[in-house]
Design a protein around this motif. Structure first.
Motif, mmCIF file in Angstrom:
data_model
loop_
_atom_site.group_PDB
_atom_site.id
_atom_site.type_symbol
_atom_site.label_atom_id
_atom_site.label_comp_id
_atom_site.label_asym_id
_atom_site.label_seq_id
_atom_site.Cartn_x
_atom_site.Cartn_y
_atom_site.Cartn_z
ATOM 1 N N LYS A 9 -8.039 -8.766 -6.546
ATOM 2 C CA LYS A 9 -8.896 -8.364 -5.430
ATOM 3 C C LYS A 9 -9.044 -9.512 -4.424
ATOM 4 C CE LYS A 9 -13.251 -6.138 -4.244
ATOM 5 N NZ LYS A 9 -12.569 -5.227 -3.307
ATOM 6 N N TYR A 33 2.750 2.628 0.260
ATOM 7 C CA TYR A 33 2.736 1.827 1.480
ATOM 8 C C TYR A 33 2.025 0.490 1.246
ATOM 9 C CZ TYR A 33 2.956 6.657 3.281
ATOM 10 O OH TYR A 33 3.278 7.975 3.508
ATOM 11 N N TYR A 35 -0.178 -2.073 3.837
ATOM 12 C CA TYR A 35 -0.778 -2.298 5.147
ATOM 13 C C TYR A 35 -1.404 -3.681 5.177
ATOM 14 C CZ TYR A 35 -0.676 2.688 6.442
ATOM 15 O OH TYR A 35 -0.292 3.965 6.772
ATOM 16 N N GLN A 37 -4.571 -5.648 7.181
ATOM 17 C CA GLN A 37 -5.732 -5.486 8.051
ATOM 18 C C GLN A 37 -6.196 -6.867 8.478
ATOM 19 O OE1 GLN A 37 -9.425 -3.600 6.516
ATOM 20 N NE2 GLN A 37 -9.367 -2.357 8.373
ATOM 21 N N LEU A 43 -5.625 -1.983 11.235
ATOM 22 C CA LEU A 43 -4.707 -1.677 10.133
ATOM 23 C C LEU A 43 -3.298 -1.470 10.658
ATOM 24 C CD1 LEU A 43 -6.340 0.919 7.723
ATOM 25 C CD2 LEU A 43 -5.100 -1.125 7.055
ATOM 26 N N ILE A 45 0.845 -0.922 9.439
ATOM 27 C CA ILE A 45 1.744 -0.693 8.325
ATOM 28 C C ILE A 45 2.802 -1.786 8.254
ATOM 29 C CG2 ILE A 45 3.354 0.772 9.606
ATOM 30 C CD1 ILE A 45 3.440 2.477 6.944
ATOM 31 N N PHE A 90 -3.725 -3.834 2.012
ATOM 32 C CA PHE A 90 -4.028 -2.577 1.345
ATOM 33 C C PHE A 90 -2.754 -1.875 0.923
ATOM 34 C CE2 PHE A 90 -8.518 -2.135 1.822
ATOM 35 C CZ PHE A 90 -8.858 -2.784 2.997
ATOM 36 N N PHE A 101 -3.892 7.782 0.540
ATOM 37 C CA PHE A 101 -5.046 7.303 -0.224
ATOM 38 C C PHE A 101 -4.876 5.814 -0.449
ATOM 39 C CE2 PHE A 101 -7.149 11.266 -1.198
ATOM 40 C CZ PHE A 101 -6.145 12.192 -0.942
ATOM 41 N N PHE A 102 -5.928 5.089 -0.130
ATOM 42 C CA PHE A 102 -5.852 3.634 -0.120
ATOM 43 C C PHE A 102 -6.472 2.995 -1.354
ATOM 44 C CE2 PHE A 102 -4.392 2.416 4.142
ATOM 45 C CZ PHE A 102 -4.368 3.660 4.758
ATOM 46 N N GLY A 103 -5.935 1.835 -1.689
ATOM 47 C CA GLY A 103 -6.519 1.016 -2.735
ATOM 48 C C GLY A 103 -7.692 0.211 -2.198
ATOM 49 N N PRO A 104 -8.327 -0.587 -3.051
ATOM 50 C CA PRO A 104 -9.522 -1.342 -2.656
ATOM 51 C C PRO A 104 -9.232 -2.586 -1.824
ATOM 52 C CG PRO A 104 -8.984 -1.783 -4.920
ATOM 53 C CD PRO A 104 -8.042 -0.713 -4.471
ATOM 54 N N TYR B 36 -10.606 8.620 8.618
ATOM 55 C CA TYR B 36 -10.961 7.869 7.422
ATOM 56 C C TYR B 36 -12.307 7.190 7.640
ATOM 57 C CZ TYR B 36 -6.163 8.163 5.639
ATOM 58 O OH TYR B 36 -4.956 8.599 5.160
ATOM 59 N N GLY B 41 -15.590 -4.241 2.670
ATOM 60 C CA GLY B 41 -15.010 -4.715 1.423
ATOM 61 C C GLY B 41 -14.283 -3.655 0.624
ATOM 62 N N LYS B 42 -14.059 -2.485 1.223
ATOM 63 C CA LYS B 42 -13.378 -1.404 0.496
ATOM 64 C C LYS B 42 -12.209 -0.864 1.317
ATOM 65 C CE LYS B 42 -17.293 0.057 -2.273
ATOM 66 N NZ LYS B 42 -18.071 1.215 -2.790
ATOM 67 N N GLY B 43 -11.378 -0.067 0.654
ATOM 68 C CA GLY B 43 -10.268 0.552 1.348
ATOM 69 C C GLY B 43 -10.708 1.788 2.097
ATOM 70 N N PRO B 44 -9.944 2.203 3.105
ATOM 71 C CA PRO B 44 -10.267 3.438 3.835
ATOM 72 C C PRO B 44 -10.303 4.635 2.888
ATOM 73 C CG PRO B 44 -8.625 2.160 5.028
ATOM 74 C CD PRO B 44 -8.767 1.530 3.677
ATOM 75 N N GLU B 45 -11.283 5.498 3.114
ATOM 76 C CA GLU B 45 -11.455 6.706 2.302
ATOM 77 C C GLU B 45 -11.130 7.908 3.173
ATOM 78 O OE1 GLU B 45 -15.445 7.176 0.907
ATOM 79 O OE2 GLU B 45 -15.171 9.297 0.469
ATOM 80 N N PHE B 46 -10.217 8.746 2.714
ATOM 81 C CA PHE B 46 -9.789 9.903 3.501
ATOM 82 C C PHE B 46 -10.939 10.888 3.704
ATOM 83 C CE2 PHE B 46 -7.273 13.201 5.150
ATOM 84 C CZ PHE B 46 -7.614 14.369 4.495
ATOM 85 N N LEU B 101 1.885 5.775 10.078
ATOM 86 C CA LEU B 101 0.671 6.043 10.840
ATOM 87 C C LEU B 101 0.337 4.918 11.802
ATOM 88 C CD1 LEU B 101 -1.763 7.475 8.115
ATOM 89 C CD2 LEU B 101 -0.331 8.735 9.739
ATOM 90 N N PHE B 103 -2.988 3.452 13.534
ATOM 91 C CA PHE B 103 -4.436 3.511 13.401
ATOM 92 C C PHE B 103 -5.107 3.046 14.684
ATOM 93 C CE2 PHE B 103 -5.887 4.520 9.125
ATOM 94 C CZ PHE B 103 -4.700 4.520 8.416
ATOM 95 N N GLY B 104 -6.252 3.642 14.994
ATOM 96 C CA GLY B 104 -7.118 3.112 16.029
ATOM 97 C C GLY B 104 -7.866 1.905 15.489
#
Lengths: 111, 113
Positions: A9, A33, A35, A37, A43, A45, A90, A101-104, B36, B41-46, B101, B103-104
Motif C-alpha cells: 500500500k 490496467y 494508472y 495518479q 488519473l 492510464i 492504481f 474496478f480499481f484497487g486501493p 466514479y 486514500g482509496k481507489g475510485p469506486e464505480f 479511458l 478521466f476528468g
C-alpha cells in the motif's frame, strides 16, 4: 473477498532503486490496467493487458515494465526510480470495455 | 484532441443543499461515460455508466444524466458521507476494445453538517 488488491500500500525508496508493485483481481475479468495518479489527482492510464496480452502502452518511460503472469495478475516493475515517479499507482480490472474496478492504490515516494 | 472537463473543481454544500456537478467532453462517437467516487486514500469506486443522450441512472441521493456534450451528477439533499471527489471518464476515440479511458480532473465535494 477483496475484488482488486494491490501490494504494498505504501512504498518509500531511494532514487535509483528498482521496485515492484503487485496486483490481483478475483472478479474473473479479462482486462487489467495500471494508472498513475499525480499530486493533482489526475488519473492517467499507463498500461492495459487483455488475457495476458499488452494492448495499451501509453507514453511511459521504458523503466516501467508491466508483466501479466495470468489473467488475474498484473505486476508493475520500475527500474532506476526517479523523484518524478512519486505518485499513487492504481491497478484496475474490467470485463472487456465495461466499467473498470480499481484497487486501493500504492503510494510510491521516491526520496 | 479528446478532452474531459469537470466543473466546479471544488464544491462546498451544507447538508441537505442539493446541487449538480458537470462533466463536459469532446470525444465524438461516445461509447459510454463513467462516473466514479474517490474517497481520500482509496481507489475510485464505480457509480454509473451512461451510454446515450437522455439516459438517466440513480443511486440513493445521486442521479446521473447524459446529453450529447455533457453529463451531470445531481446530488439531492446530500449528507456529510457524500463528501468525496467525483470523477467522470470516457473511452478515448479510436480506442476500440481497449477500454482506454480519459478521466476528468474531478470535483471535490465537501458536505458540512
Amino acid at each position: 473477498d477483496t475484488a482488486v488488491s494491490q501490494t504494498p500500500k505504501y512504498l518509500v525508496t531511494q532514487m535509483g532503486n528498482d521496485k515492484s508493485i503487485k496486483c490481483e483481481q478475483n472478479l474473473g475479468h479479462d482486462t487489467m490496467y495500471w494508472y498513475k495518479q499525480d499530486s493533482k489527482k489526475f488519473l492517467k492510464i499507463m498500461f492495459s493487458y487483455n488475457n495476458k496480452e499488452l494492448i495499451i502502452n501509453e507514453t511511459v518511460p521504458n523503466r516501467f515494465s508491466p508483466k501479466s503472469p495470468d489473467k488475474a495478475h498484473l505486476n508493475l516493475h520500475i527500474n532506476s526510480l526517479e523523484l518524478g515517479d512519486s505518485a499513487v499507482y492504481f491497478c484496475a480490472s474490467s470485463q472487456g470495455v465495461d466499467e473498470q474496478f480499481f484497487g486501493p492504490g500504492t503510494r510510491l515516494t521516491v526520496l | 484532441e479528446d478532452q474531459v472537463t469537470q466543473s466546479p473543481e471544488a464544491l462546498r454544500l451544507q447538508e441537505g443543499e442539493s446541487s449538480s456537478l458537470n462533466c463536459s467532453y469532446t470525444v465524438s462517437g461516445l461509447r459510454g461515460l463513467f462516473w466514479y467516487r474517490q474517497d481520500p486514500g482509496k481507489g475510485p469506486e464505480f457509480l454509473f455508466t451512461l451510454y446515450s443522450a437522455g439516459e438517466e441512472k440513480e443511486k440513493e441521493r445521486l442521479k446521473a444524466t447524459l446529453t450529447k456534450k455533457e453529463s451531470f451528477l445531481h446530488i439531492t439533499a446530500p449528507k456529510p458521507e457524500d463528501s468525496a471527489t467525483y470523477l467522470c471518464a470516457v473511452p478515448r476515440r479510436g480506442s476500440g476494445n481497449t477500454g482506454k479511458l480519459i478521466f476528468g480532473q474531478g470535483t471535490t465535494l465537501q458536505v458540512k453538517p
